[in-house]
Design an enzyme around this catalytic site. Structure first.
Site, PDB file in Angstrom:
ATOM      1  N   GLN A  26       0.862  -1.187   0.000  1.00  0.00           N
ATOM      2  CA  GLN A  26       0.000   0.000   0.000  1.00  0.00           C
ATOM      3  C   GLN A  26       0.895   1.232   0.000  1.00  0.00           C
ATOM      4  O   GLN A  26       1.826   1.324   0.798  1.00  0.00           O
ATOM      5  CB  GLN A  26      -0.867   0.006   1.255  1.00  0.00           C
ATOM      6  CG  GLN A  26      -1.805   1.206   1.320  1.00  0.00           C
ATOM      7  CD  GLN A  26      -2.616   1.237   2.608  1.00  0.00           C
ATOM      8  OE1 GLN A  26      -2.059   1.390   3.694  1.00  0.00           O
ATOM      9  NE2 GLN A  26      -3.918   1.083   2.503  1.00  0.00           N
ATOM     10  N   ARG A  45      -7.333   1.288  -1.913  1.00  0.00           N
ATOM     11  CA  ARG A  45      -8.141   1.051  -0.714  1.00  0.00           C
ATOM     12  C   ARG A  45      -9.014   2.290  -0.601  1.00  0.00           C
ATOM     13  O   ARG A  45      -8.532   3.394  -0.329  1.00  0.00           O
ATOM     14  CB  ARG A  45      -7.267   0.883   0.518  1.00  0.00           C
ATOM     15  CG  ARG A  45      -8.104   0.354   1.665  1.00  0.00           C
ATOM     16  CD  ARG A  45      -7.273  -0.107   2.816  1.00  0.00           C
ATOM     17  NE  ARG A  45      -7.856  -1.320   3.357  1.00  0.00           N
ATOM     18  CZ  ARG A  45      -7.651  -1.751   4.590  1.00  0.00           C
ATOM     19  NH1 ARG A  45      -6.849  -1.109   5.402  1.00  0.00           N
ATOM     20  NH2 ARG A  45      -8.236  -2.857   5.011  1.00  0.00           N
ATOM     21  N   CYS A  83      -8.387 -12.992  18.208  1.00  0.00           N
ATOM     22  CA  CYS A  83      -8.224 -11.589  18.633  1.00  0.00           C
ATOM     23  C   CYS A  83      -9.317 -11.234  19.642  1.00  0.00           C
ATOM     24  O   CYS A  83     -10.495 -11.486  19.418  1.00  0.00           O
ATOM     25  CB  CYS A  83      -8.334 -10.689  17.392  1.00  0.00           C
ATOM     26  SG  CYS A  83      -8.528  -8.951  17.773  1.00  0.00           S
ATOM     27  N   GLY A 137      -7.345  -8.481   9.551  1.00  0.00           N
ATOM     28  CA  GLY A 137      -6.283  -7.634  10.093  1.00  0.00           C
ATOM     29  C   GLY A 137      -5.859  -8.048  11.479  1.00  0.00           C
ATOM     30  O   GLY A 137      -4.899  -8.798  11.670  1.00  0.00           O
ATOM     31  N   ARG A 138      -6.601  -7.582  12.481  1.00  0.00           N
ATOM     32  CA  ARG A 138      -6.208  -7.868  13.860  1.00  0.00           C
ATOM     33  C   ARG A 138      -6.206  -9.359  14.134  1.00  0.00           C
ATOM     34  O   ARG A 138      -5.444  -9.843  14.977  1.00  0.00           O
ATOM     35  CB  ARG A 138      -7.150  -7.128  14.821  1.00  0.00           C
ATOM     36  CG  ARG A 138      -6.933  -5.612  14.804  1.00  0.00           C
ATOM     37  CD  ARG A 138      -8.112  -4.898  15.388  1.00  0.00           C
ATOM     38  NE  ARG A 138      -9.334  -5.194  14.647  1.00  0.00           N
ATOM     39  CZ  ARG A 138     -10.557  -5.092  15.129  1.00  0.00           C
ATOM     40  NH1 ARG A 138     -10.715  -4.695  16.374  1.00  0.00           N
ATOM     41  NH2 ARG A 138     -11.588  -5.384  14.376  1.00  0.00           N
ATOM     42  N   TYR A 169      -6.642   9.726   5.221  1.00  0.00           N
ATOM     43  CA  TYR A 169      -5.389  10.254   4.693  1.00  0.00           C
ATOM     44  C   TYR A 169      -5.669  11.052   3.414  1.00  0.00           C
ATOM     45  O   TYR A 169      -6.819  11.325   3.091  1.00  0.00           O
ATOM     46  CB  TYR A 169      -4.370   9.118   4.511  1.00  0.00           C
ATOM     47  CG  TYR A 169      -4.081   8.472   5.853  1.00  0.00           C
ATOM     48  CD1 TYR A 169      -3.543   9.237   6.890  1.00  0.00           C
ATOM     49  CD2 TYR A 169      -4.411   7.150   6.119  1.00  0.00           C
ATOM     50  CE1 TYR A 169      -3.320   8.692   8.150  1.00  0.00           C
ATOM     51  CE2 TYR A 169      -4.198   6.593   7.373  1.00  0.00           C
ATOM     52  CZ  TYR A 169      -3.654   7.373   8.382  1.00  0.00           C
ATOM     53  OH  TYR A 169      -3.452   6.843   9.633  1.00  0.00           O
ATOM     54  N   CYS A 190      -8.499  -6.291  22.150  1.00  0.00           N
ATOM     55  CA  CYS A 190      -8.064  -5.649  23.401  1.00  0.00           C
ATOM     56  C   CYS A 190      -7.444  -4.285  23.137  1.00  0.00           C
ATOM     57  O   CYS A 190      -7.240  -3.509  24.047  1.00  0.00           O
ATOM     58  CB  CYS A 190      -7.060  -6.534  24.124  1.00  0.00           C
ATOM     59  SG  CYS A 190      -5.603  -6.894  23.146  1.00  0.00           S
TER      60      CYS A 190
HETATM   61  C1  FNR Z   1      -4.292  -0.952  10.650  1.00  0.00           C
HETATM   62  N1  FNR Z   1      -5.025  -0.558   9.531  1.00  0.00           N
HETATM   63  C2  FNR Z   1      -4.367  -0.003   8.459  1.00  0.00           C
HETATM   64  N2  FNR Z   1      -5.053   0.295   7.328  1.00  0.00           N
HETATM   65  C3  FNR Z   1      -4.418   0.741   6.231  1.00  0.00           C
HETATM   66  O1  FNR Z   1      -5.062   0.979   5.208  1.00  0.00           O
HETATM   67  N3  FNR Z   1      -3.068   0.883   6.234  1.00  0.00           N
HETATM   68  C4  FNR Z   1      -2.301   0.611   7.324  1.00  0.00           C
HETATM   69  O2  FNR Z   1      -1.074   0.681   7.272  1.00  0.00           O
HETATM   70  C5  FNR Z   1      -2.975   0.193   8.493  1.00  0.00           C
HETATM   71  N4  FNR Z   1      -2.307  -0.045   9.655  1.00  0.00           N
HETATM   72  C6  FNR Z   1      -2.927  -0.677  10.715  1.00  0.00           C
HETATM   73  C7  FNR Z   1      -2.164  -1.089  11.815  1.00  0.00           C
HETATM   74  C8  FNR Z   1      -2.778  -1.800  12.842  1.00  0.00           C
HETATM   75  C9  FNR Z   1      -1.953  -2.249  14.001  1.00  0.00           C
HETATM   76  C10 FNR Z   1      -4.147  -2.088  12.778  1.00  0.00           C
HETATM   77  C11 FNR Z   1      -4.815  -2.880  13.851  1.00  0.00           C
HETATM   78  C12 FNR Z   1      -4.893  -1.653  11.708  1.00  0.00           C
HETATM   79  C13 FNR Z   1      -6.417  -0.970   9.391  1.00  0.00           C
HETATM   80  C14 FNR Z   1      -6.492  -2.429   8.958  1.00  0.00           C
HETATM   81  O3  FNR Z   1      -5.917  -2.643   7.681  1.00  0.00           O
HETATM   82  C15 FNR Z   1      -7.957  -2.908   8.932  1.00  0.00           C
HETATM   83  O4  FNR Z   1      -8.674  -2.140   8.007  1.00  0.00           O
HETATM   84  C16 FNR Z   1      -8.609  -2.819  10.311  1.00  0.00           C
HETATM   85  O5  FNR Z   1      -7.771  -3.399  11.281  1.00  0.00           O
HETATM   86  C17 FNR Z   1      -9.967  -3.522  10.322  1.00  0.00           C
HETATM   87  O6  FNR Z   1      -9.824  -4.877  10.019  1.00  0.00           O
HETATM   88  P1  FNR Z   1      -9.871  -6.013  11.183  1.00  0.00           P
HETATM   89  O7  FNR Z   1      -8.712  -5.729  12.108  1.00  0.00           O
HETATM   90  O8  FNR Z   1     -11.190  -5.853  11.875  1.00  0.00           O
HETATM   91  O9  FNR Z   1      -9.725  -7.305  10.444  1.00  0.00           O
END
Ligand code: FNR
Length: 353
Positions: free
Chosen positions: A100, A220, A339, A315-316, A172, A342
């Site tokens: 990305q 995205r 996950c 993600g998480r 962003y 938390c």
């Molecule tokens: C992110 N997210 C994120 N999104 C993105 O477009 N670029 C990025 O670099 C990041 N960095 C990032 C770091 C961390 C630690 C987290 C937890 C999240 C958002 C991520 O890609 C995702 O959209 C969200 O976490 C929601 O998905 P989950 O976690 O519910 O599967």
């Protein structure tokens, strides 16, 4: 439970993915100020092996577009070597290597203050990394940032990435242009929807011309703001359609966010946003990646079977258990360390690996 859909191959344009699990971009802030790839990045991505597509975290297209001083960068040719090691590491797992690329706009900062200190009042897409005051981009700034995106996309191809995602979500620069909450310009980049879309569409078009068919060029896209008066779903979907018309072979659907006040307080978790992909998919003729709140493979399988998305990003879930995908593949999903939402990872305190 069978995960037959989740684990089945998927074709995007002429590229084959071994399964429909995606590791979405997630910053780990492990670069030095040189923005270079370090061994910890290689270990981190290798440890998450299993998804058919792995997308490297938000990587800055220019130093003034960084959102953290230790963010990865792709703004100089010297970055290509490390990024190429990273792409190879990902390819060796059997995943398509993706990245990305991002400019943080008014959220650019040399320090980690995202959401922790007051940011600028709503302005049009702006950069001013050394000051909490944001300023409007001049046309020269816009053209320079677009050129930075193009150079970054070319470097990503040189490094061997086969999927490149322009970050037009999460508040962003791309989102800042699209959202009426942050874009108050009165020139051709502000006002009407077409004008607010202009930066996104032009930048996509320029990158596409530069990348050609050497990589899947995706975005995205934040298709809605959570705050009133922001990007509406109709506007988001219209933008997705226009990106499709520009040749996007796939889109990764998320939320825009809106103004900095939207940033969640510590202790809370992300909303489940998967339904946004479900909103966009029927309106498009290209596949979509859905994201948001998928913690277990059963939910992922259901999202695919019910037609919410073509691919699902976790993600998480993957941060909590890097073997999330491998355990699903090996039919030991019950052993996934699920996950607990938390939240430390949301505040970028991912432990050293
Ligand atoms: C992110 N997210 C994120 N999104 C993105 O477009 N670029 C990025 O670099 C990041 N960095 C990032 C770091 C961390 C630690 C987290 C937890 C999240 C958002 C991520 O890609 C995702 O959209 C969200 O976490 C929601 O998905 P989950 O976690 O519910 O599967």
């Amino acid at each position: 439970m069978s995960y037959s859909r989740l684990l089945s191959p998927f074709q995007v344009a002429d590229v084959n993915l071994k399964n429909r699990i995606v590791m979405p971009p997630m910053v780990i802030w492990k670069s030095g100020e040189d923005a270079e790839v370090r061994d910890v990045h290689l270990r981190h991505y290798a440890s998450c092996a299993g998804p058919g597509l792995m997308i490297v975290e938000a990587t800055a297209v220019s130093p003034d577009g960084k959102l953290h001083k230790n963010q990865l960068g792709i703004f100089e040719d010297r970055h290509i070597q490390g990024l190429s090691r990273l792409a190879n590491t990902i390819r060796k797992t059997g995943a398509l290597p993706g990245i990305q690329i991002n400019h943080a706009g008014g959220r650019s900062t040399p320090e980690w203050n995202w959401g922790l200190t007051p940011l600028a009042p709503a302005t049009d897409g702006s950069i001013q990394p050394d000051s909490p005051e944001c300023r409007a981009l001049s046309i020269d700034d816009i053209e320079r940032i677009q050129a930075d995106f193009v150079s970054a996309a070319k470097r990503a191809v040189q490094a061997g990435f086969e999927y490149i995602e322009l970050h037009y979500a999460h508040g962003y620069l791309g989102s800042q242009f699209l959202s009426p909450l942050t874009n108050t310009r009165t020139d051709r980049y502000g006002g009407s929807l077409e004008n607010r879309q202009r930066f996104l569409i032009e930048t996509y078009r320029l990158c596409r011309e530069a990348v050609g068919d050497k990589a899947l060029l995706s975005c995205r896209l934040g298709i809605i703001d959570k705050d009133e008066g922001g990007i509406s779903l109709e506007e988001g979907i219209d933008t997705a359609r226009k990106l499709e018309a520009e040749g996007a072979p796939i889109l990764h659907i998320s939320r825009a966010h809106g103004v900095p006040d939207s940033v969640r307080p510590e202790g809370s978790s992300f909303d489940p946003l998967l339904h946004l992909a479900g909103n966009a998919r029927p309106e498009l003729g290209i596949p979509v990646i859905g994201i948001g709140g998928i913690l277990d493979p059963g939910t992922a399988e259901k999202a695919l079977k019910t037609g919410i998305a073509d691919l699902v990003a976790v993600g998480r879930g993957i941060l909590a258990d890097p073997q999330w995908a491998l355990k699903t593949i090996r039919n030991t999903a019950e052993k996934i360390n699920t996950c607990r939402q938390c939240s430390p990872c949301l505040w970028y305190k991912t432990p050293e690996k």
